[in-house]
Design an enzyme around this catalytic site. Structure first.
Site, mmCIF file in Angstrom:
data_model
loop_
_atom_site.group_PDB
_atom_site.id
_atom_site.type_symbol
_atom_site.label_atom_id
_atom_site.label_comp_id
_atom_site.label_asym_id
_atom_site.label_seq_id
_atom_site.Cartn_x
_atom_site.Cartn_y
_atom_site.Cartn_z
ATOM 1 N N GLN A 99 -16.128 -89.916 50.384
ATOM 2 C CA GLN A 99 -15.919 -90.288 51.797
ATOM 3 C C GLN A 99 -14.451 -90.075 52.184
ATOM 4 O OE1 GLN A 99 -15.946 -94.286 53.552
ATOM 5 N NE2 GLN A 99 -17.696 -93.686 54.805
ATOM 6 N N TYR A 171 -12.104 -96.746 62.428
ATOM 7 C CA TYR A 171 -10.976 -95.946 61.929
ATOM 8 C C TYR A 171 -10.706 -94.751 62.862
ATOM 9 C CZ TYR A 171 -11.447 -99.207 58.179
ATOM 10 O OH TYR A 171 -11.521 -100.395 57.491
ATOM 11 N N ARG A 223 -20.596 -90.380 59.159
ATOM 12 C CA ARG A 223 -20.927 -91.791 59.392
ATOM 13 C C ARG A 223 -20.354 -92.258 60.728
ATOM 14 N NH1 ARG A 223 -20.372 -97.396 55.779
ATOM 15 N NH2 ARG A 223 -22.586 -97.768 56.054
ATOM 16 N N GLY A 314 -25.105 -101.413 49.918
ATOM 17 C CA GLY A 314 -23.723 -101.743 49.612
ATOM 18 C C GLY A 314 -23.650 -102.927 48.672
ATOM 19 N N ARG A 315 -23.621 -104.129 49.269
ATOM 20 C CA ARG A 315 -23.419 -105.332 48.451
ATOM 21 C C ARG A 315 -24.461 -105.499 47.356
ATOM 22 N NH1 ARG A 315 -23.608 -109.408 52.997
ATOM 23 N NH2 ARG A 315 -24.914 -107.730 53.792
HETATM 24 C C1 LIG Z 1 -16.189 -104.374 49.682
HETATM 25 C C2 LIG Z 1 -16.665 -103.440 50.761
HETATM 26 C C3 LIG Z 1 -15.945 -102.281 51.031
HETATM 27 C C4 LIG Z 1 -16.383 -101.386 52.023
HETATM 28 N N1 LIG Z 1 -15.713 -100.200 52.205
HETATM 29 C C5 LIG Z 1 -16.241 -99.261 53.039
HETATM 30 C C6 LIG Z 1 -15.706 -97.942 53.076
HETATM 31 O O1 LIG Z 1 -14.768 -97.578 52.354
HETATM 32 N N2 LIG Z 1 -16.283 -97.057 53.943
HETATM 33 C C7 LIG Z 1 -17.343 -97.389 54.741
HETATM 34 O O2 LIG Z 1 -17.834 -96.536 55.501
HETATM 35 N N3 LIG Z 1 -17.884 -98.621 54.690
HETATM 36 C C8 LIG Z 1 -17.384 -99.548 53.843
HETATM 37 N N4 LIG Z 1 -18.015 -100.767 53.719
HETATM 38 C C9 LIG Z 1 -19.281 -101.025 54.461
HETATM 39 C C10 LIG Z 1 -20.494 -100.694 53.573
HETATM 40 O O3 LIG Z 1 -20.555 -99.313 53.292
HETATM 41 C C11 LIG Z 1 -21.827 -101.104 54.225
HETATM 42 O O4 LIG Z 1 -22.014 -100.382 55.414
HETATM 43 C C12 LIG Z 1 -21.900 -102.599 54.548
HETATM 44 O O5 LIG Z 1 -21.443 -103.383 53.463
HETATM 45 C C13 LIG Z 1 -23.337 -103.022 54.901
HETATM 46 O O6 LIG Z 1 -24.217 -102.746 53.846
HETATM 47 P P1 LIG Z 1 -24.697 -103.904 52.806
HETATM 48 O O7 LIG Z 1 -25.231 -105.020 53.647
HETATM 49 O O8 LIG Z 1 -25.731 -103.239 51.956
HETATM 50 O O9 LIG Z 1 -23.486 -104.331 52.025
HETATM 51 C C14 LIG Z 1 -17.558 -101.685 52.759
HETATM 52 C C15 LIG Z 1 -18.267 -102.865 52.488
HETATM 53 C C16 LIG Z 1 -17.848 -103.735 51.493
HETATM 54 C C17 LIG Z 1 -18.673 -104.964 51.199
#
Ligand SMILES: Cc1cc2nc3c(=O)[nH]c(=O)nc-3n(C[C@H](O)[C@H](O)[C@H](O)COP(=O)(O)O)c2cc1C
Length: 364
Positions: A99, A171, A223, A314-315
């Protein structure tokens, strides 16, 4: 259809299933901007089951850095570091997607001395202590577009299967599209169509790099965040125009950024599922990755009903590297991390521990 089944992109690249790791910043690179051993272990452990790993976002320009200890991809000296990352991801059969972004006005203040925080216009973000950014000059904008070209070449040389253009989460790319952060009156600003210019130029630049490297099977994703809360701010109607234009480009997928896969508008009172509205605009032209609070098989079934082609987790993957085995056997991922039994890098674990409520995860 099941998200556990294989998926083939239109360029012929096959994924072993339709689940991806959502991009997540680890705050755990080495001080010199290279990938750390802890990050390699973290990615490698999470690449054993899902079809595709999208890395946490990397940056290519000095003033594009967003976070502390973020890994860097801004010159060719970093190709070996990037190669270590792509290999760690690919060794178990997942596709590796890098990314790429510029943080713009969302760069964390205090990252360096005399920090140069820039954006489309000199409008601060609506958050406490937000710095006033410096408005980018035309030649600097051209440089940033070029940096997206160059980083794509580097990603190819480093063995990545693709890149994801980070046009989401407030961003720089989103800042150019947003009527909140972009108040320019030159060719980079104006009405919705004019504010699309920068995002689309970045896309063209990345596609050009793929074509120049004659890498037909290289995956390019984009994205986006469908709405902003601010006034003025990006509306779903604006995003429908963006998505329609993106569908005309040679992109392999789009990736919506949502807190919950089935959420409705954050700006208006209606009961329309945002993902569904976007899928209507796409109308089968390009696959859409859905995301947001997927923790159970029931969530996957509901996401399938909405119509997403792929799902990013993600999480769920921070908590459980063996996400598919756990979903199949236990139907659900418990939102608990055992701090003595995790491969999360130290800094990421520390952040989650400090902000357990906002991450929705309990550390024990
Ligand atoms: C610790 C953390 C770091 C993240 N860093 C990014 C990132 O670098 N780029 C991005 O597009 N989204 C980032 N996100 C958002 C996640 O990609 C994702 O869209 C969001 O956590 C929702 O998905 P989830 O409910 O499965 O966690 C981050 C989320 C978390 C929790």
């Amino acid at each position: 259809m099941s998200f556990y089944d294989k998926f083939t992109f239109k360029n012929g690249v096959e994924l072993k299933n339709k689940l991806a790791m959502s991009p997540m910043t680890t705050y755990s690179g080495n001080k010199d901007g290279t990938i750390s051993d802890q990050e390699l272990t973290y990615y490698s452990e999470r690449s054993k089951e899902v079809g595709m790993i999208i890395t946490g976002t990397t940056f290519m320009q000095e003033n594009g850095q967003g976070f502390e200890n973020q890994f860097y991809a801004g010159n060719d000296d970093y190709i070996p570091s990037l190669e270590r990352l792509s290999k760690a991801i690919k060794q178990h059969g997942a596709k590796a997607i890098l990314q790429i972004f510029h943080a713009g006005r969302m760069s964390k203040p205090g990252l360096k001395e005399n920090q140069d925080i820039v954006s489309a216009s000199n409008i601060p973000a609506e958050r406490e202590n937000a710095p006033i950014p410096r408005e980018l000059k035309d030649e600097e904008i051209q440089e940033i577009i070029k940096s997206f070209y160059e980083v794509t070449i580097r990603a190819i040389k480093a063995g990545f299967d693709g890149v994801e253009i980070h046009g989401a989460n407030t961003y720089l790319i989103q800042q150019f599209f947003s009527p909140h952060s972009n108040r320019r009156i030159d060719k980079w600003g104006g009405n919705t169509f004019k504010r699309l210019k920068f995002p689309l130029k970045v896309v063209d630049s990345v596609i050009q790099a793929k074509n120049d490297m004659k890498k037909d099977d290289f995956i390019i994703g984009y994205r986006f965040s469908p709405e902003e809360r601010e006034n003025p701010g990006i509306t779903l109607e604006d995003t429908k125009i963006l998505v329609d234009k993106l569908c005309e480009k040679e992109l392999d997928y789009l990736h919506i950024s949502l807190g919950k896969y089935n959420q409705t508008s954050i700006r208006e009172e209606n009961n329309k599922i945002t993902g569904k509205e976007i899928l209507k605009v796409i109308n089968g032209r390009v696959p859409l990755i859905g995301v947001g609070s997927i923790f159970s098989e029931e969530d996957l079934e509901k996401a399938e009903e909405i119509g997403y082609d792929l799902i990013a987790i993600g999480r769920g993957l921070l908590i459980e590297p063996k996400v598919i085995t756990t979903l199949k056997n236990e139907k659900e991922i418990q939102k608990i991390i055992d701090k003595n039994n995790t491969t999360l890098p130290d800094n990421l674990l520390e952040k989650i521990t400090k902000h357990q409520k906002s991450y929705g995860i309990t550390i024990k």
